[in-house]
Enzyme design. Sequence first.
Site, PDB file in Angstrom:
ATOM      1  N   MET A  97      25.843  39.174 -26.545  1.00 30.04           N
ATOM      2  CA  MET A  97      26.967  40.079 -26.759  1.00 30.04           C
ATOM      3  C   MET A  97      28.195  39.202 -27.033  1.00 30.04           C
ATOM      4  O   MET A  97      29.090  39.052 -26.190  1.00 30.04           O
ATOM      5  CB  MET A  97      27.181  40.963 -25.516  1.00 30.04           C
TER       6      MET A  97
ATOM      7  N   HIS B 277      15.736  39.435 -18.732  1.00 23.30           N
ATOM      8  CA  HIS B 277      16.768  39.786 -19.718  1.00 23.30           C
ATOM      9  C   HIS B 277      18.055  39.053 -19.345  1.00 23.30           C
ATOM     10  O   HIS B 277      18.551  39.174 -18.216  1.00 23.30           O
ATOM     11  CB  HIS B 277      16.996  41.296 -19.695  1.00 23.30           C
TER      12      HIS B 277
ATOM     13  N   SER C 192      17.545  42.604 -15.779  1.00 23.88           N
ATOM     14  CA  SER C 192      18.712  41.901 -16.334  1.00 23.88           C
ATOM     15  C   SER C 192      19.415  41.114 -15.232  1.00 23.88           C
ATOM     16  O   SER C 192      19.854  41.700 -14.232  1.00 23.88           O
ATOM     17  CB  SER C 192      19.710  42.913 -16.910  1.00 23.88           C
TER      18      SER C 192
ATOM     19  N   MET D 235      27.653  37.088 -22.489  1.00 24.25           N
ATOM     20  CA  MET D 235      28.848  37.826 -22.900  1.00 24.25           C
ATOM     21  C   MET D 235      30.015  36.839 -23.043  1.00 24.25           C
ATOM     22  O   MET D 235      30.198  35.966 -22.198  1.00 24.25           O
ATOM     23  CB  MET D 235      29.212  38.859 -21.827  1.00 24.25           C
TER      24      MET D 235
ATOM     25  N   MET E 185      21.333  50.315 -27.231  1.00 28.49           N
ATOM     26  CA  MET E 185      22.202  50.270 -26.056  1.00 28.49           C
ATOM     27  C   MET E 185      22.430  51.698 -25.571  1.00 28.49           C
ATOM     28  O   MET E 185      22.887  52.550 -26.357  1.00 28.49           O
ATOM     29  CB  MET E 185      23.544  49.609 -26.411  1.00 28.49           C
TER      30      MET E 185
ATOM     31  N   HIS F  94      20.119  38.315 -24.791  1.00 32.05           N
ATOM     32  CA  HIS F  94      20.899  39.370 -25.449  1.00 32.05           C
ATOM     33  C   HIS F  94      22.304  38.832 -25.670  1.00 32.05           C
ATOM     34  O   HIS F  94      23.079  38.707 -24.720  1.00 32.05           O
ATOM     35  CB  HIS F  94      20.902  40.591 -24.504  1.00 32.05           C
TER      36      HIS F  94
ATOM     37  N   ASP G  95      21.895  38.388 -20.176  1.00 36.97           N
ATOM     38  CA  ASP G  95      23.057  38.983 -20.861  1.00 36.97           C
ATOM     39  C   ASP G  95      24.160  37.957 -21.064  1.00 36.97           C
ATOM     40  O   ASP G  95      24.917  37.657 -20.150  1.00 36.97           O
ATOM     41  CB  ASP G  95      23.605  40.147 -20.026  1.00 36.97           C
TER      42      ASP G  95
ATOM     43  N   ASP H 175      18.534  49.532 -23.016  1.00 36.34           N
ATOM     44  CA  ASP H 175      19.332  48.679 -22.133  1.00 36.34           C
ATOM     45  C   ASP H 175      20.582  49.416 -21.663  1.00 36.34           C
ATOM     46  O   ASP H 175      21.432  49.755 -22.482  1.00 36.34           O
ATOM     47  CB  ASP H 175      19.729  47.439 -22.947  1.00 36.34           C
TER      48      ASP H 175
HETATM   49  C1  DX5 Z   1      25.162  45.657 -20.458  1.00 35.75           C
HETATM   50  C2  DX5 Z   1      23.942  44.762 -20.480  1.00 35.75           C
HETATM   51  C3  DX5 Z   1      22.794  45.372 -19.741  1.00 35.75           C
HETATM   52  C4  DX5 Z   1      23.094  45.600 -18.264  1.00 35.75           C
HETATM   53  C5  DX5 Z   1      22.150  46.630 -17.718  1.00 35.75           C
HETATM   54  O1  DX5 Z   1      26.079  45.200 -21.401  1.00 35.75           O
HETATM   55  O2  DX5 Z   1      23.525  44.513 -21.811  1.00 35.75           O
HETATM   56  O3  DX5 Z   1      21.643  44.533 -19.857  1.00 35.75           O
HETATM   57  O4  DX5 Z   1      22.968  44.399 -17.568  1.00 35.75           O
HETATM   58  O5  DX5 Z   1      22.544  46.891 -16.417  1.00 35.75           O
HETATM   59  P1  DX5 Z   1      22.133  48.260 -15.703  1.00 35.75           P
HETATM   60  O6  DX5 Z   1      20.624  48.338 -15.797  1.00 35.75           O
HETATM   61  O7  DX5 Z   1      22.635  48.070 -14.287  1.00 35.75           O
HETATM   62  O8  DX5 Z   1      22.799  49.368 -16.449  1.00 35.75           O
HETATM   63 ZN    ZN Z   2      21.552  43.438 -22.058  1.00 30.84          ZN
END
Ligand code: DX5
Ligand code: ZN
Length: 214
Positions: A67, A32, A7, A36, A136, A65, A34, A175
């Site tokens: 969010m 991956h 990620s 947000m 999650m 992903h 993220d 994740d």
């Molecule tokens: C959290 C993200 C994850 C995060 C994982 O909201 O969706 O993808 O980046 O990070 P680690 O592996 O450090 O927990």
């Molecule tokens: Zn993620």
Amino acid sequence: MSIIAPSILSANFAALGEEIQDVDRAGADWIHIDVMDGHFVPTLTFGPQIIQAVRPASKLVYDVHLMIERPELHIPNYVSAGADRITVHAEACTHLHRVIHQIKEAGLPAGVALNPATPVGALENVLDDIDMILIMTVNPGFGGQKFIPQSLHKIRQTRAMLAERGREGMLIQVDGGVNAETAPLIREAGADVFVAGNAVFNEKDRAAAIAALR
Ligand code: DX5
Ligand code: ZN
């Protein structure tokens, strides 16, 4: 064979393209990404323009992903930015069935993510429509959090539900808090795709970090 998806939330944002190339060379299977929006989760990261900017950095699968609130308003932008797969949160979609088909009609595999408190039964009526379930294993919004142990039961429950419904081949992605310790437990519970931020990008030797998750 597990799919390892580093990620980039934990990558050096000042050198995102190089970081992606680094984990590509180090043996990552997917990247991956993220996204947000600071509303669905407290953090604000990046949008389609950044994905477009780093698209040329790697030929690996860009696993986006979302969010974000109201993902249905933004799907076309992520498709044109170069996403190879898009995952939305069940909790962010009033009309989840419609959003899943919006992604598929754009030609991409559609994933649905469930926060830790959301039961896997929430997907009962869309199992025939989706291509991946993202469990999650932390509350979304941050990297480096601790794996929530109850998630192992939820992964097993999901695998059992898929078998019951004749969807054995469906990918289960996990994740949050995935590392060399939790990875074997997650694999044994039935997951296929391992997202890892800190466990990969905090290490100097990314190849060894990725190998340790396999
Ligand atoms: C959290 C993200 C994850 C995060 C994982 O909201 O969706 O993808 O980046 O990070 P680690 O592996 O450090 O927990
Ligand atoms: Zn993620």
